[in-house]
Design an enzyme around this catalytic site. Sequence first.
Site, PDB file in Angstrom:
ATOM      1  N   HIS A  66       0.839  -1.196   0.000  1.00  0.00           N
ATOM      2  CA  HIS A  66       0.000   0.000   0.000  1.00  0.00           C
ATOM      3  C   HIS A  66       0.869   1.239   0.000  1.00  0.00           C
ATOM      4  CE1 HIS A  66       0.688  -1.204   4.201  1.00  0.00           C
ATOM      5  NE2 HIS A  66       0.754   0.093   4.469  1.00  0.00           N
ATOM      6  N   CYS A 183       1.431   3.096  11.702  1.00  0.00           N
ATOM      7  CA  CYS A 183       2.423   2.777  10.677  1.00  0.00           C
ATOM      8  C   CYS A 183       2.643   4.013   9.820  1.00  0.00           C
ATOM      9  CB  CYS A 183       1.975   1.588   9.822  1.00  0.00           C
ATOM     10  SG  CYS A 183       0.541   1.907   8.776  1.00  0.00           S
TER      11      CYS A 183
END
Length: 671
Positions: A66, A183
């Site tokens: 991603h 993250c």
Amino acid sequence: MSELITEDLVLLDRDLGPTSADVIRALAAVVTETGRATSAEDLAADGIARESKTATGVPGGIGIPHCRSAAVTEATLVMARLSPPVDFGAKDGTADLVFFIAAPEGADQEHLKLLAKLARSLVKKDFTSALRSAGNPSEIVELVQGAISPAPTQPAVSTANTTAPAAAEPAARRRTLVAVTACPTGIAHTYMAADSLVAAAAEAGVDLQVETQGSAGSTPLDPAVIAAADAVIFAVDVDVRHKDRFAGLPVIQVPVKRGVDEPAKLVADALAAADNPQARRVPAGTGTSETDGQSGQGHERIGAALKRSLLTGVSYMIPFVAGGGLLIALGFAIGGYDITDVADKVSLQNNLFNLPDGGLHIYLGAVAFKIGSLSMGFLVPVLAGYIAYALADRPGLAPGFTAGAVAGFMGAGFLGGIVGGLLAGVIARWIGNWRVPKLLRGLMPVVIIPLIGSILASGVMFLFLGGPIAALSNALNNWLSGMSGSAAVLVGLILGLMMAVDLGGPVNKVAYAFAVAGLGTGSVTNQAPWEIMAAVMAAGMVPPLAMALATALDKKRFTTAEQENGKAAWLLGAAFISEGAIPFAASDPLRVIPASMLGAGVTGALVMGFHVTSQAPHGGLFVAFAIGNLAMFIVSIIVGMIISALAVLALKRYAVKGKPAVRDQRVPVSA
């Protein structure tokens, strides 16, 4: 709001290549061909760059690459069921289900919340089993849309705080934990780690509430919940926002991926820490800082903590060195090298209405030199202070600055500053973990830690370490001063190779930190540290300049995006921004990096051989007035640039790459 996934964005039972990078390139091409991205190359480069930071494979045969990318025009999911599976870095093996999440740089909150819900669904075995058994793309789309749509009979689940369900337990108090997950991208791992921790806590009979600090927004944990917790888990790769809320709690801190891979172990470790009086705790007085996300509470390896603290100290020191070095160079340029003999007297006794002998230029040169010298005087204290800060947060600042000042006073130089900063940080962190009466807790970060930490760290420097380190520092300076001929060339070669091997990564930073830390020890009579700085800066300019030249010489060897990056690389290289070559290295590391090292090593050796100097730690050609022997500085860079450019073109022409570029592949967009 447009659909995140359509049948055109589903590939079933495909061979997309042997590596995760190949799969990302193929899926980026699919996104582009469906009109949801402007450049497959740019999107793939962003996805591969994100993958290089932390592998996105998770247990159960799943990969979730991603990224955010300026090339993406609308938030998109593209799914592939791979045959054969590909390694995405999960501990339990390869991945056969891959979801590539492509988000625009300015993705709206609603899209991000849907992407987060998908990530959470991927930890559910029944959902992944259904994906594997689906017979066509329409079934996949229906499954995914069902996963990201709220259940009609239940309220939508919050994307910020996640709580493990509590079972009835009337006899004993139920153990309580809190956690923060985050993250770098804030799309997938943040939420998967949260749900994995909650599930593991529920199985262990523990209450767990998680604050997800992700792109879909964050709702802070209730202070009452934090106050009642037995311990905290930080599963993060970035800063923990407002970390001081958790001060005093036993803490386990790990990368976010471990929250997905090993949630049960983290819960068990947190419970053990809660029962251990000697367990590490979140220090009082901590707050959000660039070191929070990796502050080493709990399980950070010693080597990683040392590297992080040293680089933090150097990063805070650089502005003082940059300003001071440039002002000293300006003083020499205005007043001549004899300005060192009169600077103190002139700057104190004269002014614009009482000019010294020699006139205005002598006075201005003396003032510039003196301001620069005073700025450079902060070098060792700032280095030590922020090394300690990286280890112990704000309570480490005072002990670190004091130990650094002692190191400077004793002549221990930057080596003494490094040792003093590490010593002060360790001591401040140790004191911060003391159990003290509630009455004294408020005094710990502002009185007790600075006082005791300064006494202990500076005392050790005075009594034991300062003298030996000063002797070592003097020996090192004498060795550098006497360096000539082949020895100097060899040092330049090694530093040049280090600057190009990872283009802004750890090895590059070590070489740069070595040069910057020694810059303050240079002088008119000892120019070796200035030569080292020049070698490092010149070598670091070569990779981006070489890529710019290569794209100009042979455009057909590069993608359209790389050609555009090549134009920007001229300016980046001239300004000594080595990272300008990263887009090229990310897509073709086995050819770009060796070629860059070849030219940068030659440049470093030439600079040292010609005794080029730099009193500025950064700026490249834009600080030309701070470069000694400027002509050979430029010649050395040009030679290295040409060598690297020709080398990379030769490698691209004659060295076979493992797989053709995405732009030469036409990946079908339907099953």
